[in-house]
Design a protein around this motif. Sequence first.
Motif, PDB file in Angstrom:
ATOM      1  N   GLU A  25      23.224  64.122  43.052  1.00  0.00           N
ATOM      2  CA  GLU A  25      22.821  62.715  43.104  1.00  0.00           C
ATOM      3  C   GLU A  25      23.974  61.801  42.700  1.00  0.00           C
ATOM      4  O   GLU A  25      24.213  60.759  43.319  1.00  0.00           O
ATOM      5  CB  GLU A  25      21.623  62.481  42.179  1.00  0.00           C
ATOM      6  CG  GLU A  25      21.092  61.053  42.221  1.00  0.00           C
ATOM      7  CD  GLU A  25      19.923  60.842  41.276  1.00  0.00           C
ATOM      8  OE1 GLU A  25      19.209  59.833  41.450  1.00  0.00           O
ATOM      9  OE2 GLU A  25      19.722  61.687  40.382  1.00  0.00           O
ATOM     10  N   TRP A  28      26.575  61.713  45.428  1.00  0.00           N
ATOM     11  CA  TRP A  28      26.094  60.892  46.548  1.00  0.00           C
ATOM     12  C   TRP A  28      26.233  59.412  46.227  1.00  0.00           C
ATOM     13  O   TRP A  28      26.689  58.622  47.067  1.00  0.00           O
ATOM     14  CB  TRP A  28      24.630  61.227  46.839  1.00  0.00           C
ATOM     15  CG  TRP A  28      23.999  60.288  47.822  1.00  0.00           C
ATOM     16  CD1 TRP A  28      24.059  60.351  49.184  1.00  0.00           C
ATOM     17  CD2 TRP A  28      23.216  59.129  47.501  1.00  0.00           C
ATOM     18  NE1 TRP A  28      23.374  59.303  49.739  1.00  0.00           N
ATOM     19  CE2 TRP A  28      22.847  58.535  48.736  1.00  0.00           C
ATOM     20  CE3 TRP A  28      22.805  58.541  46.306  1.00  0.00           C
ATOM     21  CZ2 TRP A  28      22.074  57.381  48.784  1.00  0.00           C
ATOM     22  CZ3 TRP A  28      22.044  57.392  46.366  1.00  0.00           C
ATOM     23  CH2 TRP A  28      21.684  56.828  47.585  1.00  0.00           C
ATOM     24  N   PHE A  29      25.883  59.010  44.994  1.00  0.00           N
ATOM     25  CA  PHE A  29      25.965  57.589  44.635  1.00  0.00           C
ATOM     26  C   PHE A  29      27.407  57.116  44.587  1.00  0.00           C
ATOM     27  O   PHE A  29      27.712  55.991  45.009  1.00  0.00           O
ATOM     28  CB  PHE A  29      25.285  57.338  43.287  1.00  0.00           C
ATOM     29  CG  PHE A  29      25.258  55.887  42.900  1.00  0.00           C
ATOM     30  CD1 PHE A  29      24.335  55.025  43.472  1.00  0.00           C
ATOM     31  CD2 PHE A  29      26.171  55.377  41.993  1.00  0.00           C
ATOM     32  CE1 PHE A  29      24.320  53.684  43.135  1.00  0.00           C
ATOM     33  CE2 PHE A  29      26.162  54.042  41.650  1.00  0.00           C
ATOM     34  CZ  PHE A  29      25.232  53.191  42.220  1.00  0.00           C
ATOM     35  N   ASP A  31      29.832  58.213  46.347  1.00  0.00           N
ATOM     36  CA  ASP A  31      30.267  58.055  47.728  1.00  0.00           C
ATOM     37  C   ASP A  31      29.678  56.781  48.348  1.00  0.00           C
ATOM     38  O   ASP A  31      30.355  56.068  49.095  1.00  0.00           O
ATOM     39  CB  ASP A  31      29.853  59.280  48.541  1.00  0.00           C
ATOM     40  CG  ASP A  31      30.418  59.255  49.947  1.00  0.00           C
ATOM     41  OD1 ASP A  31      31.654  59.310  50.093  1.00  0.00           O
ATOM     42  OD2 ASP A  31      29.617  59.179  50.900  1.00  0.00           O
ATOM     43  N   GLU A  32      28.407  56.485  48.037  1.00  0.00           N
ATOM     44  CA  GLU A  32      27.787  55.274  48.558  1.00  0.00           C
ATOM     45  C   GLU A  32      28.390  54.016  47.946  1.00  0.00           C
ATOM     46  O   GLU A  32      28.373  52.940  48.554  1.00  0.00           O
ATOM     47  CB  GLU A  32      26.277  55.293  48.287  1.00  0.00           C
ATOM     48  CG  GLU A  32      25.507  56.321  49.096  1.00  0.00           C
ATOM     49  CD  GLU A  32      25.509  55.964  50.578  1.00  0.00           C
ATOM     50  OE1 GLU A  32      25.294  54.788  50.916  1.00  0.00           O
ATOM     51  OE2 GLU A  32      25.742  56.888  51.392  1.00  0.00           O
ATOM     52  N   LEU A  33      28.933  54.156  46.736  1.00  0.00           N
ATOM     53  CA  LEU A  33      29.504  52.997  46.042  1.00  0.00           C
ATOM     54  C   LEU A  33      30.775  52.493  46.725  1.00  0.00           C
ATOM     55  O   LEU A  33      31.185  51.357  46.496  1.00  0.00           O
ATOM     56  CB  LEU A  33      29.802  53.371  44.582  1.00  0.00           C
ATOM     57  CG  LEU A  33      30.074  52.237  43.594  1.00  0.00           C
ATOM     58  CD1 LEU A  33      28.895  51.280  43.523  1.00  0.00           C
ATOM     59  CD2 LEU A  33      30.370  52.811  42.215  1.00  0.00           C
ATOM     60  N   ARG A  34      31.383  53.328  47.550  1.00  0.00           N
ATOM     61  CA  ARG A  34      32.610  52.934  48.224  1.00  0.00           C
ATOM     62  C   ARG A  34      32.390  51.668  49.064  1.00  0.00           C
ATOM     63  O   ARG A  34      33.214  50.738  49.020  1.00  0.00           O
ATOM     64  CB  ARG A  34      33.113  54.067  49.112  1.00  0.00           C
ATOM     65  CG  ARG A  34      34.381  53.724  49.870  1.00  0.00           C
ATOM     66  CD  ARG A  34      34.761  54.784  50.882  1.00  0.00           C
ATOM     67  NE  ARG A  34      34.424  56.119  50.436  1.00  0.00           N
ATOM     68  CZ  ARG A  34      34.929  57.221  50.965  1.00  0.00           C
ATOM     69  NH1 ARG A  34      35.809  57.131  51.944  1.00  0.00           N
ATOM     70  NH2 ARG A  34      34.574  58.411  50.530  1.00  0.00           N
ATOM     71  N   GLU A  35      31.297  51.613  49.817  1.00  0.00           N
ATOM     72  CA  GLU A  35      31.033  50.448  50.663  1.00  0.00           C
ATOM     73  C   GLU A  35      30.811  49.196  49.824  1.00  0.00           C
ATOM     74  O   GLU A  35      31.281  48.111  50.171  1.00  0.00           O
ATOM     75  CB  GLU A  35      29.817  50.712  51.548  1.00  0.00           C
ATOM     76  CG  GLU A  35      29.494  49.570  52.506  1.00  0.00           C
ATOM     77  CD  GLU A  35      28.301  49.868  53.383  1.00  0.00           C
ATOM     78  OE1 GLU A  35      27.914  48.994  54.170  1.00  0.00           O
ATOM     79  OE2 GLU A  35      27.752  50.996  53.276  1.00  0.00           O
ATOM     80  N   THR A  36      30.097  49.362  48.695  1.00  0.00           N
ATOM     81  CA  THR A  36      29.859  48.215  47.821  1.00  0.00           C
ATOM     82  C   THR A  36      31.171  47.664  47.274  1.00  0.00           C
ATOM     83  O   THR A  36      31.396  46.446  47.245  1.00  0.00           O
ATOM     84  CB  THR A  36      28.932  48.617  46.662  1.00  0.00           C
ATOM     85  OG1 THR A  36      27.689  49.079  47.183  1.00  0.00           O
ATOM     86  CG2 THR A  36      28.671  47.432  45.734  1.00  0.00           C
ATOM     87  N   TYR A 133      38.777  57.100  45.678  1.00  0.00           N
ATOM     88  CA  TYR A 133      38.594  57.653  47.023  1.00  0.00           C
ATOM     89  C   TYR A 133      39.965  57.924  47.646  1.00  0.00           C
ATOM     90  O   TYR A 133      40.399  57.206  48.554  1.00  0.00           O
ATOM     91  CB  TYR A 133      37.788  56.674  47.887  1.00  0.00           C
ATOM     92  CG  TYR A 133      36.511  56.228  47.223  1.00  0.00           C
ATOM     93  CD1 TYR A 133      35.390  57.053  47.203  1.00  0.00           C
ATOM     94  CD2 TYR A 133      36.424  54.992  46.582  1.00  0.00           C
ATOM     95  CE1 TYR A 133      34.217  56.667  46.587  1.00  0.00           C
ATOM     96  CE2 TYR A 133      35.258  54.601  45.956  1.00  0.00           C
ATOM     97  CZ  TYR A 133      34.151  55.440  45.958  1.00  0.00           C
ATOM     98  OH  TYR A 133      32.997  55.042  45.328  1.00  0.00           O
TER      99      TYR A 133
END
Length: 376
Positions: A25, A28-29, A31-36, A133
């Motif tokens: 989890e 995953w978060f 990795d999702e934080l990259r766009e933010t 990243y």
Amino acid sequence: MSVEIWPPIAPDQLKAAVNAAEKRELDWFVDELRETLTNLRHGLEDCYALLAPIDPGSTLVLSTPRNEAVKGHVTRVGTRIVKGTIHLRLHTLPQQTLTINPDHPIHLAPLTTLHSLLTHSVDLLALTLSYSYPSDTPTVPTTPDIPPPQFLSAQLRLLSQSLSEASALLKGAPLMAPDPTWTTCSVSPTHFLPPFAHPHAAAGHPSLSFHLSIQDSSLVLWLRALEPADAPVNFGTKFALAIGTARRLEHDETEKVFGYCCNTTVPPGSGEDLTHAYTHPHPFPHHPPYNQQQQQQERRASASVAASLQLAQPAAPIALSGAKQKTVDVFVREKVRVESADPSLLSLSAKLMALGHTLGLARRNLAAVMGEEMED
């Protein structure tokens, strides 16, 4: 009612399975934080552009409502007032016109500091993305001693502090709060053509304090008619004040003595190219520490940022006058406040608030996934 797992799992295996699920989890978060973070960087670049020194700048009207005590306009380009003409019809001063010297623009200290904070924030976000990243930028070295989630948490806290201070600069001090900075940060007479009289140029003759500040994303001009505290008062004036045929103008600074010395220095990084940023191990040392581990992470992260960018310390203020300025005790005979809303600063304030909300949500979510309490 109870919940049981079938077939039964040994406690140590259950703990290992829970840890593995939490790690998935968290990964995953992150990795999702990259766009933010990418969107935050684009938003900060938009804020940076709103404060860029781009001609023709913003022309702001400075006029008192319901009277003609102050009528005029100024032009702001970036963090400076580059030109302007202001007509004054004050009660205690002769009618006069102030014209800003285009060869000697007025530097707005709050906007200079705001520019530094935005520069620091943009660089901090760029390096945070690079280190967190590395697949996006393979030429940037990684930091194996700091796990990505902890590194992100430390960097986002620094970024949150930077955005909070930037918003506070645009908000300014409360209107009713006393602002003693005018006694040392008023604009020097040499910024005008011709220069107006200095308070100790001739004893007994009032002069003018011209002080600019930022409040609620608006440019605020404070004009004060000054009189030396040791100036002799003639008998006729004393008699008129005593019998009531004449009286001083009432305001919150009446009969108070102030030590006045106008500003004669240029703030650091106030030239055309404002690209300096902080290189201190902790860019905001006045914030209270939260725990030793996070402090060490922030120091290592900020040191990596500074080393990678090879940032330079801001230059020291440049004195415009070789002589040491003398402080003079003065009375404020008259006080006028003029406010002019700045569309660019209003837009900048709204963008910073939106970015702050987005960043706060990302920090809370990251802290929840990491199982930590978010520190302000």
